[in-house]
Design a protein around this motif. Structure first.
Motif, PDB file in Angstrom:
ATOM      1  N   GLU A 182      -8.595   7.599  -5.358  1.00 58.06           N
ATOM      2  CA  GLU A 182      -8.590   7.264  -3.942  1.00 58.06           C
ATOM      3  C   GLU A 182      -7.200   7.064  -3.344  1.00 58.06           C
ATOM      4  O   GLU A 182      -7.040   7.071  -2.125  1.00 58.06           O
ATOM      5  CB  GLU A 182      -9.467   6.042  -3.683  1.00 58.06           C
ATOM      6  N   VAL A 183      -6.183   6.897  -4.223  1.00 56.96           N
ATOM      7  CA  VAL A 183      -4.818   6.757  -3.698  1.00 56.96           C
ATOM      8  C   VAL A 183      -4.466   7.959  -2.828  1.00 56.96           C
ATOM      9  O   VAL A 183      -3.775   7.844  -1.820  1.00 56.96           O
ATOM     10  CB  VAL A 183      -3.792   6.640  -4.852  1.00 56.96           C
ATOM     11  N   SER A 195      -6.752   7.818   0.883  1.00 52.16           N
ATOM     12  CA  SER A 195      -6.942   6.560   1.601  1.00 52.16           C
ATOM     13  C   SER A 195      -7.085   6.761   3.110  1.00 52.16           C
ATOM     14  O   SER A 195      -7.686   5.945   3.791  1.00 52.16           O
ATOM     15  CB  SER A 195      -5.788   5.604   1.308  1.00 52.16           C
ATOM     16  N   TYR A 252      -6.427  -2.483  -2.800  1.00 51.28           N
ATOM     17  CA  TYR A 252      -6.220  -1.398  -1.830  1.00 51.28           C
ATOM     18  C   TYR A 252      -7.083  -0.162  -2.130  1.00 51.28           C
ATOM     19  O   TYR A 252      -7.513   0.536  -1.221  1.00 51.28           O
ATOM     20  CB  TYR A 252      -4.744  -0.984  -1.785  1.00 51.28           C
ATOM     21  N   PHE A 253      -7.280   0.122  -3.428  1.00 48.37           N
ATOM     22  CA  PHE A 253      -7.951   1.374  -3.806  1.00 48.37           C
ATOM     23  C   PHE A 253      -9.026   1.117  -4.852  1.00 48.37           C
ATOM     24  O   PHE A 253      -8.752   0.452  -5.860  1.00 48.37           O
ATOM     25  CB  PHE A 253      -6.929   2.360  -4.395  1.00 48.37           C
ATOM     26  N   ASP A 258     -10.292   3.251  -6.993  1.00 47.18           N
ATOM     27  CA  ASP A 258      -9.948   3.926  -8.243  1.00 47.18           C
ATOM     28  C   ASP A 258      -8.697   4.778  -8.049  1.00 47.18           C
ATOM     29  O   ASP A 258      -8.158   4.867  -6.943  1.00 47.18           O
ATOM     30  CB  ASP A 258     -11.134   4.769  -8.764  1.00 47.18           C
ATOM     31  N   LYS A 259      -8.238   5.377  -9.148  1.00 53.51           N
ATOM     32  CA  LYS A 259      -6.977   6.118  -9.151  1.00 53.51           C
ATOM     33  C   LYS A 259      -7.015   7.322  -8.205  1.00 53.51           C
ATOM     34  O   LYS A 259      -6.015   7.692  -7.609  1.00 53.51           O
ATOM     35  CB  LYS A 259      -6.713   6.570 -10.600  1.00 53.51           C
ATOM     36  N   GLU A 264       0.834  -1.204   0.000  1.00 55.14           N
ATOM     37  CA  GLU A 264       0.000   0.000   0.000  1.00 55.14           C
ATOM     38  C   GLU A 264       0.872   1.260   0.000  1.00 55.14           C
ATOM     39  O   GLU A 264       0.649   2.182  -0.794  1.00 55.14           O
ATOM     40  CB  GLU A 264      -0.940   0.003   1.215  1.00 55.14           C
ATOM     41  N   LYS A 308       1.209   4.117  -2.979  1.00 54.45           N
ATOM     42  CA  LYS A 308       0.979   5.558  -2.766  1.00 54.45           C
ATOM     43  C   LYS A 308       2.174   6.375  -3.237  1.00 54.45           C
ATOM     44  O   LYS A 308       2.017   7.414  -3.880  1.00 54.45           O
ATOM     45  CB  LYS A 308       0.730   5.828  -1.274  1.00 54.45           C
TER      46      LYS A 308
END
Lengths: 189, 189
Positions: B53-54, B57, B47-48, B50-51, B9, B13
């Motif tokens: 939400e990185v 989080s 983990y996410f 969509d793009k 994760e 990020k």
């Protein structure tokens, strides 16, 4: 059927609102909106880039009209009251009846996609106010506070004003919210 | 390669932030982020969602942590100062270095898609504060004003704090914004 038929835009907005209420925003398709408004899907996309924008078609004009009032006002030295007054004294009935606005607001509150769009439109109004105040010689943090706080105080007033049975007009509801805010900030600061 | 590898994760990020800076948010694909982080695309989506939400989080945990402070506070009768203090005294360094936060903020400001997401996250924090204040017995418009205005005052302070060369800490920058606001509201109200 002529594609740029007079009244298409209004009919599309009305049809969209009806369908959003009947079926929900997510379950309504652009095809259905066009069909109910008796136009083609292509005509829909001539007026609106996507399904969300049907509810926000006035927003660019609205922002421009509101921000223009900063340029003309003799009260730029009282920026927060100026922003509050511009918002509360605007003739919101030009955006549709109060009943229409109440339904629109309920739709927005119930759909994160619409809420995101609404929030960015409101943010752009706040930024527009701040930029216009800066051009009037107001320092940056003051201009930012006036734009951002002014919009939020207005929104609390606006939501009250939309409540069924709320008697006071928007201008006095806005003033009353500003008095609340005034009493919430300690004098000692 | 194990798919739930320790550190995936964090690596995702970091990789996303690097690529967003190098190529821009829009031109970066999830595949590229996964590749740079040495994981599969499928791992990215574990983990996410969509793009976007990185970059967000932490936001659910952040909102919960902030709102929880309302429940415990003995100062619910001063709701605006309480909200401002909770925000300004939070240890924002836990969200990444100031330099990281500055880059993140610049990315958000430059991409309407990210700005929309940021605004809805901030809105949910404001609503969380208002709801928690209501549960502490604060009346609706006061609770709404405290949540919404408190968040906006904080944001003006936060953006200043992120400026390169800004010396004061966030708590005192927040206090200074609240004093500005206090002077902007007429005593006569």
């Amino acid at each position: 059927m002529p594609r740029w038929e007079v009244g298409s835009e209004e009919r599309l907005k009305k049809a969209a609102m009806e369908l959003f209420e009947e079926k929900g925003f997510e379950k309504t398709s652009v095809d259905e909106i066009a069909e109910r408004a008796s136009v083609t899907t292509r005509t829909f996309f001539r007026y609106f880039p996507d399904k969300r924008e049907v509810l926000f078609s006035e927003s660019d004009g609205l922002r421009a009209a509101l921000v223009a009032k900063i340029k003309q006002s003799p009260h730029a030295n009282e920026p927060l009251q100026l922003v509050s007054r511009i918002l509360a004294e605007f003739d919101w009935e030009t955006m549709g009846s109060r009943d229409f606005q109440r339904k629109r607001q309920a739709l927005i509150a119930a759909n994160p996609e619409l809420l995101e769009r609404d929030l960015i439109k409101l943010h752009s109004i706040a930024v527009g106010f701040s930029d216009a105040l800066r051009r009037r010689g107001i320092k940056t943090p003051i201009a930012q506070l006036a734009g951002r706080v002014g919009v939020q105080v207005f929104l609390v007033a606006y939501e009250r004003w939309l409540e069924v049975g709320h008697k006071a007009d928007l201008a006095s509801t806005g003033e009353s919210m500003m008095s609340h805010l005034s009493r919430m900030i300690p004098r000692s600061l």
